[in-house]
Design a protein around this motif. Structure first.
Motif, short mmCIF file in Angstrom:
data_model
loop_
_atom_site.label_atom_id
_atom_site.label_comp_id
_atom_site.label_asym_id
_atom_site.label_seq_id
_atom_site.Cartn_x
_atom_site.Cartn_y
_atom_site.Cartn_z
N ILE A 131 0.80 -1.24 -0.05
CA ILE A 131 0.01 0.22 0.10
C ILE A 131 1.02 1.15 0.19
CG2 ILE A 131 -1.59 1.43 1.44
CD1 ILE A 131 -2.83 -1.13 2.15
N ALA A 132 1.86 1.28 0.69
CA ALA A 132 2.68 2.59 0.80
C ALA A 132 3.65 2.71 -0.48
CB ALA A 132 3.94 2.12 1.99
N PHE A 136 3.14 5.97 -2.82
CA PHE A 136 4.07 6.80 -3.22
C PHE A 136 4.23 6.98 -4.86
CE2 PHE A 136 6.42 5.91 0.93
CZ PHE A 136 6.07 7.09 1.42
N ARG A 137 3.97 5.84 -5.45
CA ARG A 137 3.88 5.82 -6.91
C ARG A 137 3.01 6.63 -7.69
NH1 ARG A 137 5.85 1.00 -10.66
NH2 ARG A 137 4.88 2.60 -11.95
N ARG A 138 1.71 6.76 -6.90
CA ARG A 138 0.41 7.45 -7.38
C ARG A 138 0.82 8.96 -7.14
NH1 ARG A 138 -3.68 6.19 -3.87
NH2 ARG A 138 -3.66 4.07 -4.99
N ARG A 139 1.53 9.30 -6.07
CA ARG A 139 1.78 10.69 -5.60
C ARG A 139 2.78 11.15 -6.70
NH1 ARG A 139 3.28 11.26 0.11
NH2 ARG A 139 1.11 10.99 0.57
N SER A 140 3.87 10.37 -6.91
CA SER A 140 4.80 10.75 -8.09
C SER A 140 4.08 11.03 -9.35
CB SER A 140 6.24 9.78 -7.78
OG SER A 140 5.57 8.86 -8.61
N ALA A 141 3.20 10.09 -9.93
CA ALA A 141 2.71 10.40 -10.89
C ALA A 141 1.73 11.58 -11.09
CB ALA A 141 1.67 9.07 -11.37
N VAL A 142 1.20 12.01 -10.10
CA VAL A 142 0.40 13.11 -9.81
C VAL A 142 1.35 14.29 -9.87
CG1 VAL A 142 -1.38 14.34 -8.48
CG2 VAL A 142 -1.79 11.96 -8.95
#
Length: 161
Positions: A131-132, A136-142
């Protein structure tokens, strides 16, 4: 003035000595009473070894050898009675497990329903890491370059100031 300072140091030294003595006296105490001990040293040694792996049902995470609870005393006596009767170590422990359930074991085997408990901790850890990582991947893509030309120009203007 120096007399008061000397008295303070002496008092502090006495307090430190009292604490050190208290720590030495507070060594682990076995709850096994002399009237529970077996006359045969070999049987007593077996009983002590087995007791280390049996949980006190009152104290939870304390073995029956270290517990002062009456139920722990009863379990110690029952274990010794089984050993005197000629049970092997496995038979004596199996008798207690049949009577009180696997909860009496401090380290239950990783089989059956207990397997779920053994696997749950590592599984939850791996799920948390997954989940972490996904977060983090979703946050960096956004947070990538999503500004249009007008926003970039405004940002450059702000940074110049």
């Amino acid at each position: 003035m120096s007399g008061a300072g000397t008295r303070g140091r002496v008092t502090l030294g006495l307090q430190a000595a009292a604490v050190a003595l208290g720590l030495l006296v507070a060594a682990p105490v076995q709850a096994v009473q002399p009237d529970e001990m077996l006359a045969d040293p070999a049987l007593e040694s077996r009983a002590r070894a087995l007791s280390k792996g049996l949980r006190c049902l009152v104290c939870r995470n304390e073995n029956i050898d270290d517990s002062d609870a009456q139920l722990a005393r009863d379990l110690r006596i029952l274990l010794r009675e089984r050993l005197v009767a000629g049970d092997t170590d496995a038979e004596a422990v199996a008798f207690l497990v049949d009577r009180y359930g696997e909860y009496v074991l401090l380290n239950p085997p990783a089989t059956g329903a207990n397997l779920l408990l053994w696997v749950a901790g590592p599984a939850m850890l791996l799920a948390g890491v997954g989940i972490a990582f996904a977060s983090f991947r979703r946050r960096s893509a956004v947070s990538g370059d999503t500004l249009d030309e007008a926003e970039r120009a405004r940002l450059a203007e702000i940074l110049k100031e």
